[in-house]
Scaffold this motif. Structure first.
Motif, PDB file in Angstrom:
ATOM      1  N   LEU A   4       0.823  -1.205   0.000  1.00  0.00           N
ATOM      2  CA  LEU A   4       0.000   0.000   0.000  1.00  0.00           C
ATOM      3  C   LEU A   4       0.861   1.261   0.000  1.00  0.00           C
ATOM      4  CD1 LEU A   4      -2.833  -1.081   2.467  1.00  0.00           C
ATOM      5  CD2 LEU A   4      -2.942  -0.893  -0.026  1.00  0.00           C
ATOM      6  N   ALA A  43       1.806   1.628  -3.556  1.00  0.00           N
ATOM      7  CA  ALA A  43       0.648   2.043  -4.355  1.00  0.00           C
ATOM      8  C   ALA A  43       0.301   3.507  -4.111  1.00  0.00           C
ATOM      9  CB  ALA A  43      -0.548   1.156  -4.022  1.00  0.00           C
ATOM     10  N   SER A  44       0.383   3.941  -2.851  1.00  0.00           N
ATOM     11  CA  SER A  44       0.013   5.325  -2.538  1.00  0.00           C
ATOM     12  C   SER A  44       0.920   6.323  -3.247  1.00  0.00           C
ATOM     13  CB  SER A  44       0.065   5.553  -1.022  1.00  0.00           C
ATOM     14  OG  SER A  44       1.397   5.417  -0.537  1.00  0.00           O
ATOM     15  N   TRP A  92      -0.410   6.696  -6.932  1.00  0.00           N
ATOM     16  CA  TRP A  92      -1.727   7.246  -7.255  1.00  0.00           C
ATOM     17  C   TRP A  92      -1.580   8.727  -7.611  1.00  0.00           C
ATOM     18  CZ3 TRP A  92      -5.959   5.073  -8.773  1.00  0.00           C
ATOM     19  CH2 TRP A  92      -6.255   3.763  -8.380  1.00  0.00           C
ATOM     20  N   THR A 104      -2.417  -1.938  -5.144  1.00  0.00           N
ATOM     21  CA  THR A 104      -3.482  -1.491  -4.247  1.00  0.00           C
ATOM     22  C   THR A 104      -4.362  -2.655  -3.805  1.00  0.00           C
ATOM     23  OG1 THR A 104      -3.529   0.668  -5.348  1.00  0.00           O
ATOM     24  CG2 THR A 104      -5.430   0.078  -4.005  1.00  0.00           C
TER      25      THR A 104
END
Length: 292
Positions: free
Chosen positions: A162, A165-166, A169, A220
């Motif tokens: 995560l 992934a963050s 984004w 994610t």
């Protein structure tokens, strides 16, 4: 009678069947950590020569966090301590060696020559997990230890996924611009070489967008799914996701991902075996030997 006795004697001489033990999760994680350091070795030597020729200087940080000697010691100590922890059977020494690994990893994620290298970040998380595990060995029951260790490994894997992934984004990743420039334009890697030779520029650019969005979505979804799934599924999915990232992006990423592959597999929950099953399996093997 003699043949049966001989079979029993032969049975005791058979090599033991590979089985999951309380040390297996540790060994899987340590193996991944060592593979990560091994994969990083050539790059580390290059960086070491550069830091020796051009010393790091940053007024905000203390001198020891800029010293190439400190970085060398931390890297070597982390590798030696993993091996030492693996080979020792004495609980206190194993915990001490695991603590040295974690402390060395902590130095590397603070040091100005290695703080921005994800290899040492994932190594740090895995060394923390391994240190915790060594402190619980021979204290918790196997079932309790497996349950705690599996949950903690899934938490760490989720945090890493995560976290990655963050950071992706963003409009640049979603449009494919970032990975287009990093990978698709001129990266010498089998996937991208094949794509460049198979598609025209416009199609290749569209593929880069799809590829980039796939990366964002996989990290994610996997980041949430690893935590929510049962232990065995989480272990398999985590190992497959991390392996596929390196296989289809850059083999050098195995230095970052090998520790996480080992940690993912460490979360595997073995099916409990009772004594009756063990006796039955042993008797079946003896019977097969006698029949042969």
């Amino acid at each position: 009678m003699n043949s049966t006795a001989g079979a029993r004697e032969g049975h005791t001489a058979f090599p033991p069947k590979l089985r999951w033990t309380e040390s297996t999760p540790l060994h899987l994680t340590w193996a991944g950590m060592m593979l990560g350091l091994f994969w990083k070795w050539k790059f580390f030597l290059l960086a070491d020569r550069i830091y020796e020729a051009i010393p790091i200087h940053h007024e905000f940080f203390p001198t020891w966090l800029q010293s190439s000697t400190v970085l060398r010691i931390a890297f070597i100590a982390s590798a030696i301590s993993v091996v030492a922890a693996w080979i020792t059977e004495q609980r206190g020494r194993r915990c001490f060696a695991a603590a040295v690994t974690w402390i060395s990893a902590t130095v590397m994620i603070w040091h100005q020559g290695s703080y921005n290298d994800m290899t040492f970040v994932t190594f740090w998380w895995c060394s923390l997990w391994a240190f915790w595990y060594t402190t619980r060995l021979e204290i918790d029951t196997p079932e309790e230890l497996y349950r705690k260790a599996g949950r903690l490994s899934r938490v760490i894997v989720s945090v890493v996924l995560l976290g990655g992934a963050s950071g992706k984004w963003t409009a640049e990743y979603w449009s494919g611009d970032v990975l287009w420039e990093i990978y698709f334009l001129d990266r010498d890697f089998w996937v991208f070489n094949w794509l460049r030779s198979s598609f025209d520029g416009e199609t290749l650019r569209n593929i880069a967008t799809i590829y980039s969005r796939k990366v964002v979505l996989v990290e994610t979804v996997a980041g949430f799914a690893v935590w929510l799934l049962p232990a065995r599924w989480a272990a398999i999915i985590g190992a497959v996701v991390f392996t596929s990232i390196a296989l289809f992006s850059n083999f050098m990423l195995f230095s970052v991902l090998s520790p996480l592959i080992g940690l993912s597999l460490a979360g595997w929950m073995p099916r409990p075996r009772n004594d009756a099953e063990d006796v039955s399996a042993s008797n079946n093997q003896i019977a097969a030997s006698v029949g042969g």
